[in-house]
Structure formats: structure tokens, C-alpha cells
Design a protein around this motif. Sequence first.
Motif, PDB file in Angstrom:
ATOM      1  N   ALA A 112      66.517  71.892  40.330  1.00 26.03           N
ATOM      2  CA  ALA A 112      65.635  70.765  40.675  1.00 26.03           C
ATOM      3  C   ALA A 112      65.594  70.546  42.177  1.00 26.03           C
ATOM      4  N   LEU A 113      66.736  70.710  42.835  1.00 23.37           N
ATOM      5  CA  LEU A 113      66.764  70.541  44.291  1.00 23.37           C
ATOM      6  C   LEU A 113      65.888  71.595  44.960  1.00 23.37           C
ATOM      7  N   GLY A 167      63.316  72.996  43.784  1.00 21.77           N
ATOM      8  CA  GLY A 167      61.906  72.686  43.558  1.00 21.77           C
ATOM      9  C   GLY A 167      61.366  71.543  44.397  1.00 21.77           C
ATOM     10  N   SER A 168      62.261  70.800  45.034  1.00 20.85           N
ATOM     11  CA  SER A 168      61.802  69.579  45.712  1.00 20.85           C
ATOM     12  C   SER A 168      60.925  69.886  46.918  1.00 20.85           C
ATOM     13  N   THR A 203      62.109  68.354  35.968  1.00 23.56           N
ATOM     14  CA  THR A 203      63.069  67.309  35.590  1.00 23.56           C
ATOM     15  C   THR A 203      62.743  66.738  34.213  1.00 23.56           C
ATOM     16  N   TRP A 248      57.418  71.226  42.191  1.00 16.50           N
ATOM     17  CA  TRP A 248      57.535  71.253  40.719  1.00 16.50           C
ATOM     18  C   TRP A 248      58.760  70.493  40.185  1.00 16.50           C
ATOM     19  N   THR A 249      59.480  69.781  41.035  1.00 16.86           N
ATOM     20  CA  THR A 249      60.680  69.074  40.579  1.00 16.86           C
ATOM     21  C   THR A 249      60.397  68.007  39.513  1.00 16.86           C
ATOM     22  N   TRP A 253      62.054  62.636  44.631  1.00 18.66           N
ATOM     23  CA  TRP A 253      62.955  62.943  43.513  1.00 18.66           C
ATOM     24  C   TRP A 253      64.228  63.582  44.041  1.00 18.66           C
ATOM     25  N   ARG A 254      65.370  63.022  43.696  1.00 16.23           N
ATOM     26  CA  ARG A 254      66.638  63.477  44.238  1.00 16.23           C
ATOM     27  C   ARG A 254      67.680  63.708  43.147  1.00 16.23           C
TER      28      ARG A 254
END
Lengths: 209, 209
Positions: free
Chosen positions: B99-100, B102-103, B112, B107-108, B38-39
Motif C-alpha cells: 500500500a505504501l 502504491g501511494s 486498501t 492505486w493505494t 492514505w497512510r
Amino acid sequence: MHRQPVLEFWYEFASTYSYLAAMRIEAAAEAAGVELVWRPFLLGPVFKAQGWETTPFSLYPAKGRYMWRDMEREAARLGLPFYRPKTFPQNGLLAARVALLGSDRGWTPAFTRAVYTAQFAECRDIADPQVITDILAALSLDAETVLAEAQAEANKLRLRRMNEEVQSRGLFGAPTFFAEDGEMFWGNDRLDQALDWAVTQARRGQWPG
Amino acid sequence: MHRQPVLEFWYEFASTYSYLAAMRIEAAAEAAGVELVWRPFLLGPVFKAQGWETTPFSLYPAKGRYMWRDMEREAARLGLPFYRPKTFPQNGLLAARVALLGSDRGWTPAFTRAVYTAQFAECRDIADPQVITDILAALSLDAETVLAEAQAEANKLRLRRMNEEVQSRGLFGAPTFFAEDGEMFWGNDRLDQALDWAVTQARRGQWPG
């Protein structure tokens, strides 16, 4: 009993994604029981209205590069030949005028597919009147007469007016599909949804026969 | 035995079509046997590089009007709620930074989806730190600590560098998917093709385990 649902198919001859739609729409529409209305138009005035002097694929190189790769993949997935034309976008004005003329005479679908095949499978330049002449001849039409009629003032004006009319309905790209209730779908990726919509609306009895 | 194919999923929080992809990609990837990366990224700098000061959906009103209608239809087709946010595009910078962060912590994906749900199903403003705080708390995370780390210089710089790096790989919109060989797919409409590509390439043994 209801009459057959109808879907308008608006396409520009220079448009790569219109090619994908044009080559498969007849079989898809027949399978769905939908009657098609083939509507050639010109993206030039549509892009100008958005402030673009040419296709966004030329204006935005990253988008353009991706489009060519996506076309290769999508054409392969759909079982269609695809070669990148030497000139892009090609001038599809003459082809559009001829296709419009044919719409009252029944040969527009076959003519349209032949023009797309010439451009994207045979690397020919559809702005060349000889290419259009060859296609008309292969359809057993009198090319000289058809070309004269296509380029007569009445037909040119009709194309211009249809372009203006469809822009007023919200069209901003190609291919575009309209159901009878005015619902608009943009892109080869929405052909199935457009056919589904046409069928569902007809079933609801909004257009009883 | 080969290792699992991997697909990078690049999304912008303000992007409507990224929402459609984000809500269904985990189930689709699991069914295909593909591992996801996920990015989160920012479209702002990407659009600026193309000469746009905001989203093309605002710059080109006909395209914008169509997008909202298409989103309604596509969300319904995919069984997802969809409400047009009062503000568009929303500022997804804080959400992207979080979000980054969390990656590396797992948890991202959940974060998200919660951000997209807040924006497109609950009509909340994701630029509001309280909204992000509530989401983190609901994930049993220490919101205060996470927000401080997310807004620390190192994480901000990492997001900026990843944005630059992915632009250099050809990304021009969202969502975008990259297979391990660099093959790029753009748009929620290409999620299935991107997963197919990842699986096919892995089967060819180009990335043996």
C-alpha cells in the motif's frame, strides 16, 4: 400497547466520558421515549480485574494526552463546559455510595449531574465530603443523614455487589449502557445506538406491557 | 480562493475499526470537499511502545468480546459486510508495504479497500502473498514486480521511518486522522469530526492557496 423501553446507564464519577453522557442522557432518552435506570459504579475493581492499578489514561500517556484534547473538543461540540481537574482520576467512592442511595428516592439524576458539574465545570474535588454535602444541601436534602446512610454497611455492600454483578455481565469501562435483552454499549459515542436498540427491541414486542 | 483542505488517514490492515473507516472515507471526504492522504502503518511497534505484545483486544478479553459485537452492529449500521476472521490480528506487514508503494502511483485506495474486503468480507488471510497477488492482478497491476519493489530495502525502510515519525506526533491507535495543523482524531467514530476540523481550518484561511 407496550411498556416503555428501559436502558441502564452505568457511570463512574471520575470518568470524563461518563460526564458527557450524564449531562445529555436525560434529554436524549426523553426524546427517544426510553426510561433510564441510573447506575453509579466504580471502575477501580473493573480495572484491577484487567491488571491495571489505575486508569489507562494514566498508564498510557499518549492515550491520556489525546483523551484530554478529545474531551475539550467533544464537550465544546455538545455545548458543555469542561475543565481538566487538578487531580485525575478523582476518588468517586463517596459520590457513588450517595448516588446509589438516591436511586430508590428519585434524586440520583440531579445529584449525579451536580457532582459532574462540580468536578469538570467548577474544578472541585468530589472526594471532599464538604463538596458532596454542599451538593446535597443544594438539592434540599439532609446531608448529614444521607451521608450516614450512604456510608452504612448495607449501602456499601450493595454497591460492591452491584459492581461484581455488572462485571459478570461483561462491563469493562464507562459509561456503559445495557438494554433489557442484555445488549451492551460502551462509551458516550454509543449513547444514540443504545437508545435506538432499546426502542427497536421494545417495538418488536419482546417486552409487552 | 483557498486550496482544498487535506486530511491524513492512518490505518493498519489488521485493525477492525480501520476497515470501517477505509470503506467509507472516500465518499465522506468527497462530500466534505477534503483531499485524502492514505497512510498505511503498523500497530505492532506502536503497541510495543505501550508495553503490549499484541492487540489490546487479545490482552483484555472483555474488551475483545465487546469489540466483535460492536463491529457487527457498526458494520450493519454502515451497510458493510463483516465476518470475524479466523486469525486475529492478521499480519498486515506485506499489505502495508504494498500500500505504501502504491501511494505515489494512485492505486493505494483501491488496493486498501480490496485488502480489507478480502479480510473482513471474504475471510481470506492477508498475510498470504497469494491473496495480495490476486488483489494486485485484479487491479491490473504486475503483481510480481510490485511485490518485489514493495519488499525492497528502500520501501521497507520508508515504512519503518514513517511509522516512527507518526508515533512521534502522538498516534497510539488506528485509525487515526491528522489535519494540516497537526490536530489528531482517533477512531472511526471521529471521522466526521476530523473532516469538519479540516474544512473549518481551511475556511479560516490558515492555508491560503
